[in-house]
Design a protein around this motif. Sequence first.
Motif, PDB file in Angstrom:
ATOM      1  N   GLY A   1       0.804  -1.218   0.000  1.00  0.00           N
ATOM      2  CA  GLY A   1       0.000   0.000   0.000  1.00  0.00           C
ATOM      3  C   GLY A   1       0.829   1.257   0.000  1.00  0.00           C
ATOM      4  O   GLY A   1       1.995   1.266   0.420  1.00  0.00           O
ATOM      5  N   TYR A   2       0.216   2.324  -0.497  1.00  0.00           N
ATOM      6  CA  TYR A   2       0.827   3.661  -0.475  1.00  0.00           C
ATOM      7  C   TYR A   2      -0.280   4.676  -0.209  1.00  0.00           C
ATOM      8  O   TYR A   2      -1.411   4.545  -0.709  1.00  0.00           O
ATOM      9  CB  TYR A   2       1.501   4.003  -1.807  1.00  0.00           C
ATOM     10  CG  TYR A   2       1.723   5.495  -1.976  1.00  0.00           C
ATOM     11  CD1 TYR A   2       2.774   6.136  -1.330  1.00  0.00           C
ATOM     12  CD2 TYR A   2       0.836   6.264  -2.738  1.00  0.00           C
ATOM     13  CE1 TYR A   2       2.955   7.509  -1.443  1.00  0.00           C
ATOM     14  CE2 TYR A   2       1.009   7.636  -2.867  1.00  0.00           C
ATOM     15  CZ  TYR A   2       2.070   8.254  -2.210  1.00  0.00           C
ATOM     16  OH  TYR A   2       2.230   9.616  -2.322  1.00  0.00           O
ATOM     17  N   SER A   3       0.038   5.700   0.587  1.00  0.00           N
ATOM     18  CA  SER A   3      -0.904   6.794   0.786  1.00  0.00           C
ATOM     19  C   SER A   3      -0.138   8.065   1.120  1.00  0.00           C
ATOM     20  O   SER A   3       0.971   8.018   1.655  1.00  0.00           O
ATOM     21  CB  SER A   3      -1.902   6.470   1.915  1.00  0.00           C
ATOM     22  OG  SER A   3      -1.238   6.357   3.155  1.00  0.00           O
ATOM     23  N   ALA A   4      -0.725   9.194   0.779  1.00  0.00           N
ATOM     24  CA  ALA A   4      -0.186  10.506   1.140  1.00  0.00           C
ATOM     25  C   ALA A   4      -1.057  11.076   2.251  1.00  0.00           C
ATOM     26  O   ALA A   4      -2.279  10.986   2.195  1.00  0.00           O
ATOM     27  CB  ALA A   4      -0.175  11.424  -0.074  1.00  0.00           C
ATOM     28  N   ARG A   5      -0.414  11.669   3.269  1.00  0.00           N
ATOM     29  CA  ARG A   5      -1.119  12.116   4.459  1.00  0.00           C
ATOM     30  C   ARG A   5      -0.709  13.535   4.835  1.00  0.00           C
ATOM     31  O   ARG A   5       0.289  14.065   4.353  1.00  0.00           O
ATOM     32  CB  ARG A   5      -0.825  11.184   5.652  1.00  0.00           C
ATOM     33  CG  ARG A   5      -0.989   9.714   5.358  1.00  0.00           C
ATOM     34  CD  ARG A   5      -2.430   9.344   5.154  1.00  0.00           C
ATOM     35  NE  ARG A   5      -3.217   9.559   6.363  1.00  0.00           N
ATOM     36  CZ  ARG A   5      -4.541   9.621   6.363  1.00  0.00           C
ATOM     37  NH1 ARG A   5      -5.220   9.519   5.243  1.00  0.00           N
ATOM     38  NH2 ARG A   5      -5.192   9.810   7.503  1.00  0.00           N
ATOM     39  N   ILE A   6      -1.508  14.149   5.719  1.00  0.00           N
ATOM     40  CA  ILE A   6      -1.230  15.497   6.210  1.00  0.00           C
ATOM     41  C   ILE A   6      -1.458  15.543   7.717  1.00  0.00           C
ATOM     42  O   ILE A   6      -2.300  14.817   8.236  1.00  0.00           O
ATOM     43  CB  ILE A   6      -2.125  16.546   5.492  1.00  0.00           C
ATOM     44  CG1 ILE A   6      -1.719  17.975   5.874  1.00  0.00           C
ATOM     45  CG2 ILE A   6      -3.595  16.302   5.813  1.00  0.00           C
ATOM     46  CD1 ILE A   6      -2.472  19.052   5.092  1.00  0.00           C
ATOM     47  N   ASN A   7      -0.683  16.372   8.397  1.00  0.00           N
ATOM     48  CA  ASN A   7      -0.881  16.614   9.831  1.00  0.00           C
ATOM     49  C   ASN A   7      -1.028  18.114  10.026  1.00  0.00           C
ATOM     50  O   ASN A   7      -0.045  18.853  10.012  1.00  0.00           O
ATOM     51  CB  ASN A   7       0.304  16.082  10.646  1.00  0.00           C
ATOM     52  CG  ASN A   7       0.141  16.330  12.131  1.00  0.00           C
ATOM     53  OD1 ASN A   7      -0.975  16.412  12.641  1.00  0.00           O
ATOM     54  ND2 ASN A   7       1.244  16.485  12.830  1.00  0.00           N
TER      55      ASN A   7
END
Length: 792
Positions: free
Chosen positions: A549-555
């Motif tokens: 899996g791959y995902s782009a995230r933000i905090n």
Amino acid sequence: MNFKNQLKLILVTIICTLGHLLSAQNIEIKGKVIEEVSKQPLAYATVTLFDTTTKATLTGVITTDDGSFKIETDATQFYLQISFMGFVTKTITQFDIKRAKVDLGTIILKEDAAQLATVLVEAEVSSSQFKLDKRIFNIGKDLSSTGASALEVLNNVPSVNVDIEGAVSLRGSSGVQILINGKPSILTDDGGALGSITADMIDRIEVITNPSAKYDAEGTSGIINIVIKKDDRKGINGAVSVNTGLPDNNSIGISLNRRSEKFNLFTQLGLGRRVYPRDSENTNEDIETGTSILSKGTDLRVEKFYNITLGTDYYINANNVLTLSGNFAYEIEDQPSDIRFTSIDGTNTVTSEWNRTETTEATNPKWQYELVYKRDFTDHEDHDLLISATGRSFSKDLTSLFQDTTISGTQDRDDTQNTRTDYGSNNYTFKVDYTKPFSDIWTLETGVQYQIDDIGNDFEVQDLVDGEFVTDLGLTNNFEFDQNVLGVYLIGGYEYEKWGVKGGLRLEQTDLTTRLVTTNQLNDQQYTNVFPSIHTSYKVSDAVSLQAGYSARINRPGMRELNPFFNIRNNFNIRQGNPNLMPEFTDSYEITSIFDIGKTSLNFGVYHRYTTEVIERISTFENNINTSMPENVGTNSTLGIEFNTKYRPAKWLTFNVDFNYNQFDRKGTFNTAIFDFNGNQWGSKLMAKFDLPADIDLEAVGNHRSKVKTVQGARSANTFLDIGVRKKIFKDKGVISLSIRDVFASRFFETFITQNNSRASSFSQRGRFVAIGFSYGFGKGEAMEYSGGKRR
């Protein structure tokens, strides 16, 4: 035999063999099992295939969470039976075979009233399950969670760590988004608030290290979803639990449910009182002058909490359900503390000593309300529409009195201060999710979400001057935080036989405004981001599967990180926010292998995270005062491995092992300081469960967390042990339990910081907790030690 006859014989043999192989190809049978009354999926039902002639069992499976199943056979004469305790067994003998496939569609099971009247159903499911994009950990058989809060339960979940201050991390990284029933909650806005959720209320915990585009992109290290129990069995069901312990730890939990033809009414009530003592030591030292400030003492957090949930499911018809629910939580806090300060000069001589006492009282009312509409379409079992609206409201009315009393020395340290905090938060989330399967292979998911956060913090400091409290204008202000986030996603899925893939995109528009009311200082930020995700799985065999899996995230920084004002609990260790802080962005990759071999299940994964605009608290020192403020300080690249295994060498003994190791490379600067360094960290958990005679279970969970290098120093290693024992009574309707958390009182939190010519150390410890619990189920219910899955 001449050559021609030999050739004919060979050809005939080949043709017969091919004909046999073609006729013996596997037949795939699939379907979905639901209940007759509620039309809800029936998970964990047994599906068995029998030989028509011999009646021997050919193969079998159990239904998944959504009631579906797939089963294969190379037999030509067979029949199928579907069974679940409390329901009438269904036998199917006629099959419409097309291209070696049979689609049985929706299969309805009827309740067996006679059986339900005499049999207690106890569903024992695996402690963990792997899905395409998440891991599921079922709660209830975890003995050390007896009498515990949600935070303490989380600490026993693989890959998850909770420090003694309640900060949650996943695979050693903060930036975790915590959800309840798949949505943000008032109880997750403040880590301590999770204490009002008792372990008895939790059905399962889902850990999502690489969330798909369907989820909110918030949370750089992933998502933890706490799923609360809700019973939908026909009739009246309920359970009650009582817990008590030392230090003072008392709670009561009640769950009631009434299911009729059209309505499912449910409620949960939790109330209790908990005391969290903490011993702490802090040292701030000026290396150049040799002077230092030491503080040592004890503080308490005394919480009284009340938590009630009310709701109803209204079954408009077989395909439409409307759910209305509300939650009210009320907390009363008392935080007394007594800290002794010591000032030491360059010759290691004590120059002065004084005590600082605190009396803090706070009330925290919290509301949450939700309206959900779900429509199931008849053309396909996975074709559905979900519309929800959620509102959350949280306020805190807090007052503190600080008094400094001189003990020795020539310097007068006598002082009195008052603080007042009026905090208010209102959050609204509107969401639409739509899933459309175009065939058994192709699926499309799309949706939109709009989230509104409106938060205000009015903080005032008063100094006692000539017998009257006077407002300190330099430390008093009102900070306003307004953030709106619009998200839209699209996901396409392909699944055929052994291989599946799901890819998607999420677009989020963020509009943030903060304002310091007194100075009218505004900070506006608007940004648009695209967050892709892709997940794939391949079933090598019945025993081996691979996932990637791959995902782009933000905090996004929250209220606490942005608010520049601070509390004055310790005037020599000050924490404040930074209104100019920018969000973190993370690209996350992982590959996981899953093995199920005999008595052993084993999972091994490799992951990589690359984060930009990393947020770290940076300490600066002046006159032995340590002021920490969050700053964006460069990038972080993390490469890690994760190992989980479950082994049952005997019926009475089960081992669970969780191991996580990662190494990281930090790059960054702040002002003139360079923060380029690398390091590693690891953590492990070992659980041993013993099934003893007389229906007694014993469990021990050992934890170890390694020393880790930080931006300005290090965090110490830590090892601790939890144990628990449980016995079933009253014909399995009751459970009595004992648990001891931190058996050897060895769990602590210790950090060291070095900056230019100053250094600081901090140590805190809460100590041992002992809890005794009793739970009892009535009606068709059972004791609140249910292990998970969908209860019936």
